[in-house]
Design an enzyme around this catalytic site. Sequence first.
Site, PDB file in Angstrom:
ATOM      1  N   LEU A 164      30.395 -20.192 -27.182  1.00 26.61           N
ATOM      2  CA  LEU A 164      29.451 -19.888 -26.108  1.00 26.61           C
ATOM      3  C   LEU A 164      30.160 -19.062 -25.043  1.00 26.61           C
ATOM      4  O   LEU A 164      31.309 -19.346 -24.695  1.00 26.61           O
ATOM      5  CB  LEU A 164      28.908 -21.165 -25.461  1.00 26.61           C
ATOM      6  CG  LEU A 164      27.678 -21.827 -26.065  1.00 26.61           C
ATOM      7  CD1 LEU A 164      27.372 -23.126 -25.332  1.00 26.61           C
ATOM      8  CD2 LEU A 164      26.469 -20.909 -26.014  1.00 26.61           C
ATOM      9  N   ASP A 165      29.483 -18.054 -24.504  1.00 29.82           N
ATOM     10  CA  ASP A 165      30.036 -17.270 -23.399  1.00 29.82           C
ATOM     11  C   ASP A 165      30.260 -18.170 -22.188  1.00 29.82           C
ATOM     12  O   ASP A 165      29.532 -19.157 -21.992  1.00 29.82           O
ATOM     13  CB  ASP A 165      29.088 -16.136 -23.014  1.00 29.82           C
ATOM     14  CG  ASP A 165      28.995 -15.060 -24.087  1.00 29.82           C
ATOM     15  OD1 ASP A 165      29.965 -14.909 -24.859  1.00 29.82           O
ATOM     16  OD2 ASP A 165      27.963 -14.368 -24.143  1.00 29.82           O
ATOM     17  N   PRO A 166      31.231 -17.852 -21.339  1.00 27.92           N
ATOM     18  CA  PRO A 166      31.488 -18.672 -20.145  1.00 27.92           C
ATOM     19  C   PRO A 166      30.255 -18.884 -19.267  1.00 27.92           C
ATOM     20  O   PRO A 166      30.071 -19.971 -18.707  1.00 27.92           O
ATOM     21  CB  PRO A 166      32.563 -17.870 -19.403  1.00 27.92           C
ATOM     22  CG  PRO A 166      33.294 -17.152 -20.490  1.00 27.92           C
ATOM     23  CD  PRO A 166      32.236 -16.782 -21.492  1.00 27.92           C
ATOM     24  N   ALA A 171      27.204 -19.135 -20.159  1.00 30.96           N
ATOM     25  CA  ALA A 171      26.185 -19.950 -20.822  1.00 30.96           C
ATOM     26  C   ALA A 171      26.539 -21.430 -20.737  1.00 30.96           C
ATOM     27  O   ALA A 171      27.705 -21.804 -20.573  1.00 30.96           O
ATOM     28  CB  ALA A 171      26.053 -19.536 -22.284  1.00 30.96           C
TER      29      ALA A 171
END
Length: 297
Positions: A40-42, A44
């Site tokens: 997951l992107d930071p 998100a």
Amino acid sequence: MSDVQGFLNLDKPKGWTSHDCVARVRRLLHLKRVGHAGTLDPAATGVLPVALGRATRLLQFLSSEKAYRAVIRFGVTTATDDLEGEVLTERSPSDLTRERVEAVLPEFLGKIEQKPPHYSAIHVGGKRLYERARRGEVVEVPTRTVEVFGLEVLGWRPGKFPELEVAIACGTGTYIRSIARDWGEKVETGATLAGLVRTRSSGFSLENSVAIADLETQVKAGSFVPCDPSAALMHLDAIGLPGEEGKRWCQGQRIPVSGTVDTVLRVYDEEGQFLGIGRIMEGEKTVLAPQVVLHGF
């Protein structure tokens, strides 16, 4: 807790990388072997499946299905296709309507061609795209086929920069940032991802996830219990082996069975204990070969 094995359904906090989460779990549980599924992107939040102990060997067998709740902001484009990046363009789309935005929704359903963001972790020419982007390199990002199984509009917020909230169910490799960017291109206003929550991943759901703070509390109280290793593998068919066969299988032997070659199965003993993962293979006979053995005799 060095003997812990199983899964943790973690609710990743905003601002943390997936690696940050793994490092914190490793320290909390005093475990060396900790891994995660589906980065997951930071920016998100939401479901991050974390494997503990020998269950890390099961990560390769998890299902690829994922679901998200996303907010798309129109009239803004950024270098990263989300609000974390440099703003490239900003123009209020005063004439944009919900009807116009929803009209292009069917174009994002099914198998679609998608170009990942320039700031993403995929490799091009032996280097990750975000590394090349940070160096100012101009790279042609290759498109790839991804699949969106479901797309539902949850809400519309008009204003200077209107926002669309959607629920997205998709397969592995789908970039929600790219969907936001491409949606803006199709309605000719530009758009970027303004918020993202993963609500489901590899059989785990947000409503049953555990926040970092709650995990810390459980560990201190001695009440933490990981999810059973087989809980994340219910998409696979199962097979039971009677006593002697189960023992031989756990010792690495291949057991004659009937079934379709190359099928991956959950393997249980006659008492219902999860033993591991097997694969049906063809030789002189059709056999069940051990792939991951979690329990011995």
